[in-house]
Scaffold this active site. Sequence first.
Site, mmCIF file in Angstrom:
data_model
loop_
_atom_site.group_PDB
_atom_site.id
_atom_site.type_symbol
_atom_site.label_atom_id
_atom_site.label_comp_id
_atom_site.label_asym_id
_atom_site.label_seq_id
_atom_site.Cartn_x
_atom_site.Cartn_y
_atom_site.Cartn_z
ATOM 1 N N PHE B 15 -0.004 12.882 14.259
ATOM 2 C CA PHE B 15 0.167 13.196 12.843
ATOM 3 C C PHE B 15 -0.875 12.436 12.039
ATOM 4 C CE2 PHE B 15 2.017 11.837 8.745
ATOM 5 C CZ PHE B 15 2.175 13.081 8.143
ATOM 6 N N ARG B 37 3.402 3.749 24.066
ATOM 7 C CA ARG B 37 3.559 3.033 22.801
ATOM 8 C C ARG B 37 3.468 4.005 21.635
ATOM 9 N NH1 ARG B 37 5.990 -1.225 24.682
ATOM 10 N NH2 ARG B 37 4.736 -2.617 25.947
ATOM 11 N N ALA B 76 2.732 -4.165 -5.644
ATOM 12 C CA ALA B 76 2.055 -3.980 -4.365
ATOM 13 C C ALA B 76 1.501 -2.573 -4.271
ATOM 14 C CB ALA B 76 3.030 -4.224 -3.216
ATOM 15 N N GLU B 92 -3.573 -2.922 -8.799
ATOM 16 C CA GLU B 92 -2.125 -2.659 -8.690
ATOM 17 C C GLU B 92 -1.347 -3.459 -9.745
ATOM 18 O OE1 GLU B 92 -0.433 -0.473 -7.016
ATOM 19 O OE2 GLU B 92 -2.025 0.318 -5.736
ATOM 20 N N SER B 113 5.117 -5.241 10.511
ATOM 21 C CA SER B 113 5.927 -4.643 11.586
ATOM 22 C C SER B 113 5.104 -4.503 12.854
ATOM 23 C CB SER B 113 6.409 -3.248 11.171
ATOM 24 O OG SER B 113 7.118 -3.296 9.964
ATOM 25 N N GLU B 140 0.245 9.437 -9.593
ATOM 26 C CA GLU B 140 1.066 10.497 -10.195
ATOM 27 C C GLU B 140 2.437 10.639 -9.541
ATOM 28 O OE1 GLU B 140 -1.227 14.084 -9.972
ATOM 29 O OE2 GLU B 140 -1.038 14.209 -7.792
#
Lengths: 185, 185
Positions: B15, B37, B76, B92, B113, B140
Amino acid sequence: MKHLEEQTIQKEKLFSGKVIDLYIEDVKLPNGKTSKREIVKHPGAVAVLALTDENNIILVKQYRKPLERTIVEIPAGKLEKGEKPEYTALRELEEETGYTAQNLKKITAFYTSPGFADELIHLYLAEGLTPLEEKRDLDEDEFVEVMEVPLQEAQKLVESQEIYDAKTAYAILYLQMQKALEAKS
Amino acid sequence: MKHLEEQTIQKEKLFSGKVIDLYIEDVKLPNGKTSKREIVKHPGAVAVLALTDENNIILVKQYRKPLERTIVEIPAGKLEKGEKPEYTALRELEEETGYTAQNLKKITAFYTSPGFADELIHLYLAEGLTPLEEKRDLDEDEFVEVMEVPLQEAQKLVESQEIYDAKTAYAILYLQMQKALEAKS
């Protein structure tokens, strides 16, 4: 906080794996427009800040394929179906380090990547450590190297970026904070 | 630490999205056996611990579709292609809070992670905040609500689990630690 919510219009499962599932959702935004969200579903995990009677932290070195490098972390592992987090915490501690713990205390829980994943980590403090008489097996695709380091040394590993992992950095900071508060009182 | 490494045998991209890509890799384990994995590739992100002159923290409430809930986080956002993290941090901060900062200092960086994703967050401390004369647009598909809270209040939000996010919990603990050290000296 209803006015910030996004409503699911349609949901498609693109992948179902051993560890994660991947979904694409069409959502209705707060302003009525639509957008797509890429969402990783994860079963959740535990992490264990294991402290010896000598105030050393138990760490594990592990190769992490997503990073293509070996990093140093506190013992951790994902929740098995139906398993209570405190049970997982003790199991992962025993499997990865060869220690068991007399005292296991929940410190906190946090989402690791709320922008794209639902992984929730439950963080425990384990004290009263004793070596297991009989070692428990690791998962068959898991290879780790155990380290036992004083807090100060752990801090150096953060500075040298050998420790470069959110849950581990949090745990070390938590411990420093506890020590600072003890020193003050 | 070569002996812990996993070699890629084959790699398949399942993907390719706006935010993440998903790969499946067949790997050769340290013991010669093979495994699969599941790997999420992410461009990396920044997070900003923004402190006002009154020692308040700027927080943003945001609906996070992966969690199906609104949570409170420090500002963030993900890195845009070719963008330097300190530039992203300032952008940001400006987009999400309406403030700009005189001083921006890198605190640390961490993987969020490492078991399934390569997301790396660069954490900055922003001080010398001043309101922008002209507000910058959010993305947006982004809707946030800005909060300004004293450190003690932030701590309560952690306890009530309105703050339930690794980078934000780390940032609050970091700030508490700084204050504890200042109080000691």
